[in-house]
Enzyme design. Structure first.
Site, PDB file in Angstrom:
ATOM      1  N   HIS A 115       0.833  -1.203   0.000  1.00 30.90           N
ATOM      2  CA  HIS A 115       0.000   0.000   0.000  1.00 30.90           C
ATOM      3  C   HIS A 115       0.868   1.254   0.000  1.00 30.90           C
ATOM      4  CE1 HIS A 115      -2.658   2.893   2.403  1.00 30.90           C
ATOM      5  NE2 HIS A 115      -3.323   2.698   1.283  1.00 30.90           N
ATOM      6  N   GLU A 123       0.633  -0.721  -4.816  1.00 32.39           N
ATOM      7  CA  GLU A 123      -0.492   0.192  -5.001  1.00 32.39           C
ATOM      8  C   GLU A 123       0.059   1.599  -4.932  1.00 32.39           C
ATOM      9  OE1 GLU A 123      -3.888   2.799  -3.300  1.00 32.39           O
ATOM     10  OE2 GLU A 123      -1.902   2.428  -2.478  1.00 32.39           O
ATOM     11  N   ASP A 125      -1.094   6.086  -5.644  1.00 33.29           N
ATOM     12  CA  ASP A 125      -2.166   7.062  -5.837  1.00 33.29           C
ATOM     13  C   ASP A 125      -1.751   8.053  -6.918  1.00 33.29           C
ATOM     14  OD1 ASP A 125      -3.856   6.268  -3.414  1.00 33.29           O
ATOM     15  OD2 ASP A 125      -1.889   6.637  -2.510  1.00 33.29           O
ATOM     16  N   HIS A 175      -0.577  10.786  -2.302  1.00 35.10           N
ATOM     17  CA  HIS A 175      -1.896  10.449  -1.749  1.00 35.10           C
ATOM     18  C   HIS A 175      -2.751  11.667  -1.408  1.00 35.10           C
ATOM     19  CE1 HIS A 175      -4.842   9.519   1.412  1.00 35.10           C
ATOM     20  NE2 HIS A 175      -5.049   8.450   0.687  1.00 35.10           N
ATOM     21  N   GLU A 197      -4.334   3.697  -8.398  1.00 36.00           N
ATOM     22  CA  GLU A 197      -5.579   4.288  -7.892  1.00 36.00           C
ATOM     23  C   GLU A 197      -5.753   5.649  -8.553  1.00 36.00           C
ATOM     24  OE1 GLU A 197      -6.125   4.563  -3.595  1.00 36.00           O
ATOM     25  OE2 GLU A 197      -7.781   5.963  -3.907  1.00 36.00           O
TER      26      GLU A 197
HETATM   27  O1  G3P Z   1      -6.402   1.207  -2.675  1.00 37.59           O
HETATM   28  C1  G3P Z   1      -6.517   1.002  -1.304  1.00 37.59           C
HETATM   29  C2  G3P Z   1      -6.309   2.293  -0.561  1.00 37.59           C
HETATM   30  O2  G3P Z   1      -5.160   2.901  -1.049  1.00 37.59           O
HETATM   31  C3  G3P Z   1      -7.491   3.228  -0.662  1.00 37.59           C
HETATM   32  O3  G3P Z   1      -7.400   4.275   0.240  1.00 37.59           O
HETATM   33  O4  G3P Z   1      -6.886   6.564   0.933  1.00 37.59           O
HETATM   34  O5  G3P Z   1      -5.138   4.805   1.124  1.00 37.59           O
HETATM   35  O6  G3P Z   1      -5.796   5.662  -1.113  1.00 37.59           O
HETATM   36  P1  G3P Z   1      -6.255   5.365   0.284  1.00 37.59           P
HETATM   37 MG    MG Z   2      -4.585   4.462  -2.396  1.00 38.50          MG
END
Ligand code: G3P
Ligand code: MG
Length: 251
Positions: free
Chosen positions: A14, A41, A43, A56, A115
């Site tokens: 993450h 993952e 953002d 993020h 994401e």
């Molecule tokens: O994709 C899982 C997670 O990353 C979603 O929430 O706020 O951490 O981007 P966030």
């Molecule tokens: Mg995320």
């Protein structure tokens, strides 16, 4: 590597190995791969001048110690910031990455969940620009798009139908609709529910549709054990080594 060939349960780092390195930096992604994560993952957002960068928050404040809204800053301004020191001094000089850099460095070595995190500017050009980059690097089969906004995923589907899509769902009332009707009737290969809403029944419902359940954000050993027992297809975690150990013990 394609979505279908990811191990189950899959370990998604993450924001990279964000418990051990500054989140959403090349250092965090490199470390995640070294640690053995199955996928990363990140953002994705747009800079003021239209470049896809990886961060993020809506502002640079928390991760860089500077101040400003990402969408109002040019790439040059963003790149001048230090995205490492606020995590630990030894990461000083880490930059906010361009999505292109991540694709270049890791695209052929791992599976990448991008994401689409333009939640506050859903009409910008993020999806178009990301899809162009995925094509440029020929990663259609090595990315998984996700978003809290079904509309962004529909747009991605139109532009790049062969890249799989996961629908993110938080907690709260709207998310209840997202997890049920919107997911059920939409064209998504996976549901990415918040851990606090996840139950064995929900995972079974996702499986009945022939789709996958990837749960966020799972950092505690007991939570990992429970989700793996329930048949979750994967988790997003800040701590890949912990998840890998628990997966090894649960198999
Ligand atoms: O994709 C899982 C997670 O990353 C979603 O929430 O706020 O951490 O981007 P966030
Ligand atoms: Mg995320």
């Amino acid at each position: 590597m394609m979505l279908e060939s990811l191990p189950r349960p899959a370990i998604f780092a993450h924001r990279g190995a964000s418990a051990h390195a500054p989140e959403n930096t090349l250092a965090a992604f490199a470390l995640a791969l070294e640690q053995g994560a199955d996928a990363i993952e990140l953002d994705a957002k747009l800079s003021a001048d239209g470049h896809v960068i990886v961060i993020h928050d809506l502002t640079v404040d928390r991760t860089t110690g500077a101040q400003g809204k990402v969408q109002e800053m040019s790439l040059a301004k963003l790149r001048a910031l230090d995205a490492g020191s606020s995590f630990a001094p030894k990461f000083r000089g880490e930059k906010i990455p361009l999505l292109e850099e991540v694709f270049e460095a890791f695209g052929n070595r791992t599976f990448i969940n991008v994401e689409l995190s333009n939640h506050h500017t859903p009409n910008d050009q993020l999806v178009e620009t990301v899809c162009m980059l995925v094509k440029k690097f020929n990663l259609q089969k090595r990315v998984l798009f996700s978003s809290f906004h079904p509309r962004s995923l529909a747009k991605a589907q139109g532009l790049l139908p062969e890249a799989p899509r996961g629908l993110l769902a938080n907690d709260g009332f709207r998310a209840l609709l997202v997890r049920s009707f919107i997911f059920y009737f939409g064209n998504f290969q996976a549901l990415h529910p918040n851990i606090w809403t996840t139950s064995p029944q929900q995972i079974r419902r996702v499986h009945r549709l022939g789709r996958r359940a990837y749960i966020f954000t799972v950092n505690k050993e007991e939570q990992m054990r429970k989700l793996f027992r329930w048949g979750a297809d994967g988790i997003f975690t800040d701590d890949p080594p912990l998840a890998l150990r628990v997966r090894g013990e649960t198999k």
